[in-house]
Design a protein around this motif. Structure first.
Motif, mmCIF file in Angstrom:
data_model
loop_
_atom_site.group_PDB
_atom_site.id
_atom_site.type_symbol
_atom_site.label_atom_id
_atom_site.label_comp_id
_atom_site.label_asym_id
_atom_site.label_seq_id
_atom_site.Cartn_x
_atom_site.Cartn_y
_atom_site.Cartn_z
ATOM 1 N N ALA A 1 -17.414 -10.780 15.275
ATOM 2 C CA ALA A 1 -17.601 -11.237 16.652
ATOM 3 C C ALA A 1 -17.797 -10.059 17.595
ATOM 4 C CB ALA A 1 -16.404 -12.072 17.096
ATOM 5 N N GLY A 2 -17.016 -9.013 17.404
ATOM 6 C CA GLY A 2 -17.078 -7.856 18.295
ATOM 7 C C GLY A 2 -18.435 -7.184 18.305
ATOM 8 N N ARG B 1 -23.149 -14.556 28.517
ATOM 9 C CA ARG B 1 -22.393 -15.259 29.548
ATOM 10 C C ARG B 1 -21.915 -16.622 29.067
ATOM 11 N NH1 ARG B 1 -24.353 -14.592 35.653
ATOM 12 N NH2 ARG B 1 -22.378 -15.739 35.797
ATOM 13 N N ARG B 2 -22.700 -17.263 28.217
ATOM 14 C CA ARG B 2 -22.235 -18.522 27.634
ATOM 15 C C ARG B 2 -21.074 -18.264 26.681
ATOM 16 N NH1 ARG B 2 -21.385 -22.705 28.800
ATOM 17 N NH2 ARG B 2 -22.040 -23.945 27.006
ATOM 18 N N CYS B 3 -21.119 -17.150 25.950
ATOM 19 C CA CYS B 3 -20.000 -16.796 25.071
ATOM 20 C C CYS B 3 -18.721 -16.583 25.879
ATOM 21 C CB CYS B 3 -20.329 -15.516 24.289
ATOM 22 S SG CYS B 3 -21.595 -15.706 23.012
ATOM 23 N N VAL B 4 -18.859 -15.994 27.061
ATOM 24 C CA VAL B 4 -17.704 -15.768 27.937
ATOM 25 C C VAL B 4 -17.145 -17.093 28.449
ATOM 26 C CG1 VAL B 4 -17.002 -14.739 30.140
ATOM 27 C CG2 VAL B 4 -18.487 -13.479 28.600
ATOM 28 N N ASP C 1 -22.212 -20.653 19.427
ATOM 29 C CA ASP C 1 -21.376 -21.431 18.506
ATOM 30 C C ASP C 1 -20.769 -20.532 17.439
ATOM 31 O OD1 ASP C 1 -21.263 -23.384 15.847
ATOM 32 O OD2 ASP C 1 -20.731 -24.405 17.703
ATOM 33 N N ALA C 2 -21.552 -19.552 16.965
ATOM 34 C CA ALA C 2 -21.040 -18.633 15.948
ATOM 35 C C ALA C 2 -19.868 -17.824 16.479
ATOM 36 C CB ALA C 2 -22.153 -17.700 15.480
ATOM 37 N N VAL C 3 -19.995 -17.327 17.708
ATOM 38 C CA VAL C 3 -18.900 -16.560 18.304
ATOM 39 C C VAL C 3 -17.660 -17.433 18.474
ATOM 40 C CG1 VAL C 3 -18.130 -15.419 20.434
ATOM 41 C CG2 VAL C 3 -20.358 -14.846 19.454
#
Length: 214
Positions: A63-64, A170-173, A205-207
């Motif tokens: 993820a990082g 930004r969506r991941c955040v 989704d993966a994150v």
């Protein structure tokens, strides 16, 4: 078991503003660490164009490094070698401790694999993982599965323009499509379409899946 990560800057010798690239890279790392504090030791510069860091799990490292790739601006890319195995801290009279061991050797082998794949049939690949020789069959299987995912997701990120990476990050955040649209000066529908067409929604989704494992 620890997860060591070695990163280097793609094409660092040909960059017109090497210092600026370093600032952007370290800024991206710091941003990810602020938004997603996943590492045990954040990626930090070592020698030349290389950075090294340590994560507690393969999922956290996965993820990082994906988030760092999304946070980087156009013109700056990194390769990432992920090594799974033991890490030893060797006492030093001048710097306190020196981090070394099988995880670091595996990370170096992994980044060498990225170089090789880039120069052959997979120019978009930026991430690879390797297990230290001491790791059991379950760890090796987890590394193989991770690598199959890295190949696919790297192709998506490499093909993305900076705005799409920014929107995806930004969506991941957790920002809403409406908030992103306002910040980008586009419609919410355009944000949704961009995420769908670029594969950004898949990466979000993966994150989320990787972070749920943490």
């Amino acid at each position: 078991m620890s997860v060591a990560v070695t990163a280097d800057i793609v094409g660092s010798r040909t960059l017109t503003d090497r210092g600026g690239a370093q600032r952007h890279l370290e800024g991206a790392v710091d941003r990810v660490e602020s938004d997603f504090p996943l590492s045990e030791r954040p990626l930090r510069p070592t020698v030349g164009d290389e950075l090294q860091g340590v994560y507690p799990t393969l999922a956290a490292a996965s993820a990082g490094v994906l988030l760092i790739r999304l946070a980087l601006p156009d013109g700056i890319e990194c390769r990432f070698g992920i090594g799974v195995g033991p890490i030893d801290d060797v006492p030093s009279t001048t710097v306190g401790t020196i981090s070394e061991g099988p995880a670091w050797w595996a990370a170096r082998a992994a980044i060498d694999t990225v170089h090789a794949k880039q120069s052959r049939t997979l120019p978009g690949v930026r991430t690879w993982a390797a297990a230290a020789e001491s790791q059991d069959a379950a760890v090796r299987e987890a590394v193989r599965l991770a690598n199959s995912g890295f190949v696919a997701r790297d192709q998506l990120v490499t093909a993305m323009a900076e705005r799409i990476r920014r929107i995806t990050y930004r969506r991941c955040v957790g920002d809403t499509q409406r908030a992103i649209a306002a910040a980008e000066g586009i419609t919410q529908s355009a944000v949704s379409q961009a995420l769908a067409a670029s594969g950004g929604a898949v990466l979000v989704d993966a994150v989320q899946t990787l972070l749920a494992a943490e």
